[in-house]
Design an enzyme around this catalytic site. Structure first.
Site, mmCIF file in Angstrom:
data_model
loop_
_atom_site.group_PDB
_atom_site.id
_atom_site.type_symbol
_atom_site.label_atom_id
_atom_site.label_comp_id
_atom_site.label_asym_id
_atom_site.label_seq_id
_atom_site.Cartn_x
_atom_site.Cartn_y
_atom_site.Cartn_z
ATOM 1 N N LYS A 223 65.860 -27.499 -47.706
ATOM 2 C CA LYS A 223 64.771 -26.541 -47.854
ATOM 3 C C LYS A 223 65.257 -25.098 -47.810
ATOM 4 C CE LYS A 223 60.985 -29.601 -46.764
ATOM 5 N NZ LYS A 223 59.751 -29.855 -46.008
ATOM 6 N N ARG A 263 63.594 -37.570 -43.431
ATOM 7 C CA ARG A 263 63.493 -37.692 -44.890
ATOM 8 C C ARG A 263 64.616 -36.859 -45.494
ATOM 9 N NH1 ARG A 263 60.999 -34.975 -49.208
ATOM 10 N NH2 ARG A 263 59.982 -36.329 -50.765
#
Length: 298
Positions: A223, A263
């Site tokens: 991210k 994840r």
């Protein structure tokens, strides 16, 4: 490693966090858009992640990167359903990453065992009834708005408390819709209506989500807040594909705090980190027998 059958009795509980491998069947995802956009490429990638040790594969057909344009429902269905059907037919545990009840319905009919809804039921409340009807597992992520406007809502007095309270409402709505409480999971939603500082604070306070009473999934992989942290001397964010080592560090932090699952896009390194934490925790027990810093600690 889990398989599709093992999810029929409830959420798998392992001595370590589960590893959810990401399969984006999209042309525009922030990390790997276009790399697995065809059905055959996505199936092959899913098989590879499963062979590397992924416990469940998360198949998504809609990019949720900031500013992303939503595909038509028919486009999303066409992207994910053939992939889910093929992988599930091989006994692989598959999740569908969607906010739409139509896609959740088709995915569960095709063999998915879990619905990973980044909106927690806010984008399409009908998704909760679909999950309940199938007796499926459900991830409710913290979310405030769609990608094009979500960062305008990144305002909190206490990010952990507000995220926890808003997730509690999502869980309440899911249970009211008939979803089995024993099959509910929450995700604090790193990067969704959050600044980098919000993300770091949430990562440091994961045990405070324990009062929700359900397992915690953390998705930090690649991210933008990692790209900013690792920016070059000129301030240019680290490219997406070069953030994996940093994400392994975040996997380690999450595993130490006792999350249920992580994840990730790259499975082997995160799985190695989890194995190290699991072994370390065997000799790092707190006085009550719980791992120090666990999400489940009182």
């Amino acid at each position: 490693m889990t398989d599709r059958e093992s999810w029929s009795a409830g959420l798998p509980v392992l001595p370590r966090p589960l590893v959810m491998g990401v399969v984006n069947v999209t042309p525009d995802s922030f990390s790997d858009g276009g790399q697995h956009a065809t059905t055959d490429a996505a199936i092959a990638h899913g098989r590879m992640l499963q062979a590397q040790g992924a416990d469940v594969l998360d198949i998504g057909g809609e990019s949720t990167r900031p500013g992303a344009t939503r595909p038509l429902v028919t486009e999303e269905l066409g992207r994910v359903v053939p992939v889910i059907r093929a992988l599930a037919s091989e006994g692989i545990a598959v999740s569908v990453d969607t906010m739409r009840h139509e896609v959740a319905q088709a995915a569960l009919d095709a063999g998915a065992v879990l619905v990973n809804d980044v909106s927690g039921g806010l984008a399409d409340p009908r998704i909760l009834a679909v999950v309940a009807e199938h007796g499926a597992a459900y991830v409710a992520m913290h979310w405030r708005a769609h990608s094009e406007v979500m960062q305008q809502l990144a305002s909190y007095d206490d990010v952990l408390v507000e995220v926890r309270d808003e997730l509690a409402q999502r869980l309440e709505d899911a249970v009211e819709a008939g979803v089995d409480p024993a099959r509910l999971i929450v995700d604090p939603g790193l990067g969704f209506a959050k600044t980098a500082d919000h993300n770091w604070e949430l990562l440091g306070r994961l045990p405070e989500l324990a009062p929700l009473g359900v397992p915690i999934l953390v998705g930090s992989s690649r991210k933008s807040f990692l790209g900013s942290l690792l920016a070059g001397p000129d301030g240019t964010p680290r490219p997406v594909q070069d953030r994996e080592d940093a994400n392994v560090a975040l996997t380690t932090i999450a595993a130490i705090q006792g999350v249920w699952a992580v994840r990730v896009h790259e499975v082997p390194a995160s799985l190695d980190a989890i194995k190290v934490v699991t072994r370390w925790r065997m000799d790092s027990r707190s006085g009550d027998g719980r791992p120090a810093g666990s999400v489940g600690a009182p």
